[in-house]
Write a protein that holds these residues in place. Sequence first.
Motif, short mmCIF file in Angstrom:
data_model
loop_
_atom_site.label_atom_id
_atom_site.label_comp_id
_atom_site.label_asym_id
_atom_site.label_seq_id
_atom_site.Cartn_x
_atom_site.Cartn_y
_atom_site.Cartn_z
N LEU A 1 -51.41 33.66 -8.59
CA LEU A 1 -51.22 34.87 -7.78
C LEU A 1 -50.19 35.83 -8.36
N PHE A 2 -49.41 35.40 -9.34
CA PHE A 2 -48.38 36.29 -9.87
C PHE A 2 -48.92 37.59 -10.43
N PRO A 3 -49.96 37.57 -11.26
CA PRO A 3 -50.49 38.87 -11.74
C PRO A 3 -50.92 39.79 -10.60
N LEU A 4 -51.55 39.22 -9.59
CA LEU A 4 -51.97 40.05 -8.46
C LEU A 4 -50.77 40.61 -7.71
N GLN A 5 -49.75 39.78 -7.50
CA GLN A 5 -48.54 40.26 -6.84
C GLN A 5 -47.86 41.36 -7.67
N TRP A 6 -47.85 41.18 -8.99
CA TRP A 6 -47.23 42.19 -9.85
C TRP A 6 -47.94 43.53 -9.74
N VAL A 7 -49.27 43.48 -9.73
CA VAL A 7 -50.04 44.72 -9.63
C VAL A 7 -49.83 45.39 -8.28
N VAL A 8 -49.78 44.59 -7.21
CA VAL A 8 -49.61 45.16 -5.88
C VAL A 8 -48.22 45.74 -5.71
N MET A 9 -47.20 45.14 -6.35
CA MET A 9 -45.84 45.60 -6.17
C MET A 9 -45.48 46.82 -7.02
N GLN A 10 -46.28 47.17 -7.98
CA GLN A 10 -45.95 48.30 -8.84
C GLN A 10 -45.79 49.61 -8.08
N PRO A 11 -46.70 49.99 -7.18
CA PRO A 11 -46.47 51.24 -6.42
C PRO A 11 -45.19 51.20 -5.59
N VAL A 12 -44.91 50.05 -4.98
CA VAL A 12 -43.69 49.94 -4.17
C VAL A 12 -42.46 50.08 -5.06
N LEU A 13 -42.47 49.41 -6.22
CA LEU A 13 -41.32 49.52 -7.13
C LEU A 13 -41.18 50.94 -7.67
N ALA A 14 -42.30 51.60 -7.93
CA ALA A 14 -42.22 52.97 -8.43
C ALA A 14 -41.58 53.89 -7.40
N VAL A 15 -42.02 53.77 -6.15
CA VAL A 15 -41.43 54.59 -5.09
C VAL A 15 -39.96 54.27 -4.92
N ARG A 16 -39.62 52.98 -5.00
CA ARG A 16 -38.21 52.59 -4.85
C ARG A 16 -37.36 53.14 -5.99
N HIS A 17 -37.88 53.07 -7.22
CA HIS A 17 -37.13 53.59 -8.36
C HIS A 17 -36.93 55.09 -8.25
N VAL A 18 -37.96 55.78 -7.78
CA VAL A 18 -37.82 57.24 -7.62
C VAL A 18 -36.75 57.55 -6.58
N GLY A 19 -36.79 56.81 -5.45
CA GLY A 19 -35.77 57.03 -4.42
C GLY A 19 -34.37 56.71 -4.91
N GLU A 20 -34.23 55.61 -5.67
CA GLU A 20 -32.91 55.27 -6.20
C GLU A 20 -32.44 56.31 -7.22
N TYR A 21 -33.36 56.83 -8.01
CA TYR A 21 -32.98 57.85 -8.99
C TYR A 21 -32.48 59.10 -8.29
N VAL A 22 -33.23 59.53 -7.26
CA VAL A 22 -32.81 60.74 -6.54
C VAL A 22 -31.47 60.51 -5.85
N THR A 23 -31.33 59.33 -5.22
CA THR A 23 -30.07 59.02 -4.53
C THR A 23 -28.90 58.94 -5.51
N SER A 24 -29.12 58.27 -6.64
CA SER A 24 -28.05 58.16 -7.63
C SER A 24 -27.71 59.51 -8.23
N LEU A 25 -28.73 60.37 -8.40
CA LEU A 25 -28.45 61.70 -8.94
C LEU A 25 -27.62 62.52 -7.96
N GLU A 26 -27.98 62.46 -6.67
CA GLU A 26 -27.18 63.18 -5.67
C GLU A 26 -25.77 62.61 -5.59
N ALA A 27 -25.66 61.27 -5.64
CA ALA A 27 -24.33 60.65 -5.59
C ALA A 27 -23.50 61.04 -6.82
N ALA A 28 -24.16 61.10 -7.99
CA ALA A 28 -23.43 61.49 -9.20
C ALA A 28 -22.94 62.93 -9.11
#
Length: 309
Positions: free
Chosen positions: A55-82
């Motif tokens: 199930l790991f490959p399937l979990q990895w594929v399913v989690m990619q959109p969530v991780l992408a959205v999370r990374h974008v949010g963290e980038y925006v937040t870190s940029l504002e904090a910086a």
Amino acid sequence: MPLGTLDRTPPPFFKQGPSALSKLMVCSALALFLMVADARFRVTQPVRSVVASVLFPLQWVVMQPVLAVRHVGEYVTSLEAAVSSEEAARRKLILQSQRANQVEQLTMENTQLRQLLGLRGRLSTPTLAAEVLYDAADPYTRRVIVDKGLAQGVQAGSPVIDESGVLGQVTRVHPLISEVTLVTDPEQAIPVVNTRTGVRGITYGDAGRHGSGGLELRYMAANADVQPGDLLTTSGVDGVYPPGIPVAKVAKVERRPDSAFARIVLHPQALVDGAQHVMVLKPLLAQIPPRPAPEDAAPVLPKRPAAKK
């Protein structure tokens, strides 16, 4: 077709197997058996490993959109904090530049006045850089451990500061580490002076009590001239802390008619909950000349003989 030859049995759709209670008991017994077997003999561990690997490959594929959205949010937040941190650092740098210019002028005037009056010059305090390793294990105290000890010349009672003000005091020294009691510890007391009025007082740690900001200025009269926003610095009269180091700001003043003292809540200036790099100062008392020994008692004069009549 004669009626006697008709099959009168119900169709298989209406036939029922074991009762629901029987199925529940069998499934419960099977689940209990599997749980005991897994807890005792780890019989399902290989099955879990195989299923997880499949199930790991399937979990990895399913989690990619969530991780992408999370990374974008963290980038925006870190940029504002910086950006916010940069603006705050610029403002702080401008204020420090202004204060540095004022300090140079005041230092020159202070030196001239002391020379004019023949007073002793201010003592220079040796410093030692240290890093906070971790918090003390005792949950009922406010202490941290720093990476300097007896081997580096740290003494018990040494003041500890950060870039904003007084952080605490060294209360226990080991060969390679030291224990620092923070200013918010209930057992910590620091003599201070109000920079606006010049009135002296003593701050006590008050973390976690009465919903205070971590410090409290006690034994001040109810009509004392203390206002929110007043800056309190070390007075230097205790022989431990050099004078003029920021300790706290007044956050709230409560004057109660049933008490002769005002309740004054303070916010510490130092970053007591997140300090990483600190400076350990030499106690002021170690630089002051020792107190002179008491003079011997005056010699007893012999009594004069009584005059003869």
